[in-house]
Design an enzyme around this catalytic site. Structure first.
Site, short mmCIF file in Angstrom:
data_model
loop_
_atom_site.label_atom_id
_atom_site.label_comp_id
_atom_site.label_asym_id
_atom_site.label_seq_id
_atom_site.Cartn_x
_atom_site.Cartn_y
_atom_site.Cartn_z
N ASP A 95 1.05 29.65 30.44
CA ASP A 95 0.46 28.35 30.10
C ASP A 95 1.26 27.55 29.05
O ASP A 95 1.98 28.13 28.23
CB ASP A 95 -0.94 28.55 29.52
CG ASP A 95 -1.98 28.89 30.59
OD1 ASP A 95 -1.58 29.24 31.71
OD2 ASP A 95 -3.17 28.79 30.27
N HIS A 241 1.86 32.77 27.46
CA HIS A 241 2.22 31.37 27.14
C HIS A 241 3.74 31.18 27.01
O HIS A 241 4.41 32.01 26.39
CB HIS A 241 1.59 30.95 25.81
CG HIS A 241 0.11 30.77 25.90
ND1 HIS A 241 -0.75 31.82 25.86
CD2 HIS A 241 -0.66 29.64 26.03
CE1 HIS A 241 -2.00 31.36 25.96
NE2 HIS A 241 -1.97 30.05 26.06
ZN LIG Z 1 -3.25 25.85 27.17
#
Ligand SMILES: [Zn+2]
Length: 291
Positions: A95, A241
């Site tokens: 992400d 992430h």
């Molecule tokens: Zn996010």
């Protein structure tokens, strides 16, 4: 006939928007409001009770939105569909990118392990690095919708602002990559009851996760890896992430420290990391068969 917030903002030319199906929890909430209003109208002295009933309902709706893996506010993938589980598939989702410094290194690691992943990109960042977005696709991965600007106020947005935020990202990402996203993940996984109808009109499936590594906090990759590997199994959706990620004491991004060991364990367990559209392909066929 139910009314839809956000009017015809997202209607595409030529195809009438599908009738909105509100989640049953939201329908029940509307009924609850009406009942409370009727009670207060019939027995005016009961208004404090009616107000309390409405407040309790709002509290429950808010709780549903603040719990990323809940299905109270509509369909939400926390695991891959059964067909993908049968194929021993898992989904690694990354992400908040793309990030010019990190994403290329992640792509190299994925290549080395012949793994496919899904990148939930922030459209604002995608517009700043369109070639990187196209590289993600060219190397066999998937780019999906993680909102336009990743506002920390996302779950506080009204229906029109929420629709604009998601539709703008959808248009940008489709324009940059040539492939329209089919999945949406809310910033920080937080949402409100307005989200489900917007996703339905844009034909987007909400995805949260089975487990997240929490690689945006701390400086030690070991607990991040341990969280992701806990009860590792087919159908898992894992979250890491390439944007907003934390770094270890040597300055290395936690995602880069964790990915090699994670991919080795996934491989050793006989699991196949695939993109979300690939995992959902069988499920879509199943759903059509049932319709
Ligand atoms: Zn996010």
């Amino acid at each position: 006939m139910t009314t839809t917030p956000g009017d015809g903002l997202l209607a595409t030319s030529g195809t009438p928007p599908a009738a909105t199906t509100w989640p049953s929890y939201v329908k029940a909430s509307v009924a609850w409001h009406l009942a409370a209003g009727a009670a207060a109208a019939i027995v005016p002295a009961s208004w404090p009770w009616a107000l309390g009933a409405v407040a309790a309902n709002h509290l429950a709706l808010t709780a549903g939105g603040l719990w990323p893996r809940s299905r109270w506010l509509g369909s939400n993938w926390t695991r891959l569909p059964a067909a993908a589980v049968m194929r021993d598939e898992i989904a690694i989702t990354i992400d908040d990118g793309p990030d010019p410094a990190l994403t290329p290194a992640i792509l190299d690691l994925l290549d080395q392990h012949r793994a496919r992943a899904t990148f939930f990109c922030i459209a604002e960042r995608a517009r700043a690095a369109p070639a990187l977005c196209r590289a993600i696709i060219a190397r066999g991965h998937s780019v999906q919708n993680h909102s336009d600007r990743h506002s920390h106020r996302f779950s506080l947005l009204g229906p029109r602002a929420m629709a604009r935020e998601i539709a703008a990202a959808q248009a940008s990402l489709a324009d940059i990559t040539g492939v329209a996203p089919r999945f949406f993940r809310a910033p920080a996984g937080l949402r409100n009851p307005f989200l489900a109808p917007v996703l339905q009109r844009l034909d987007l499936q909400l995805v949260s996760w089975t487990r997240r590594g929490f690689d945006t906090v701390g400086a030690d990759p070991a607990p991040v890896l341990a969280r992701l590997l806990r009860r590792l199994g087919a159908g898992d959706i894992l979250l890491l992430h390439d944007g907003h990620g934390a770094r270890d004491l040597s300055g290395r991004a936690l995602v880069l420290a964790v990915l090699p060991a994670l991919l080795e364990r996934v491989q050793a367990a006989g699991l196949v990391p695939v993109t979300l559209p690939a995992a959902g392909a069988g499920a879509a066929a199943e759903a059509r068969g049932q319709a």
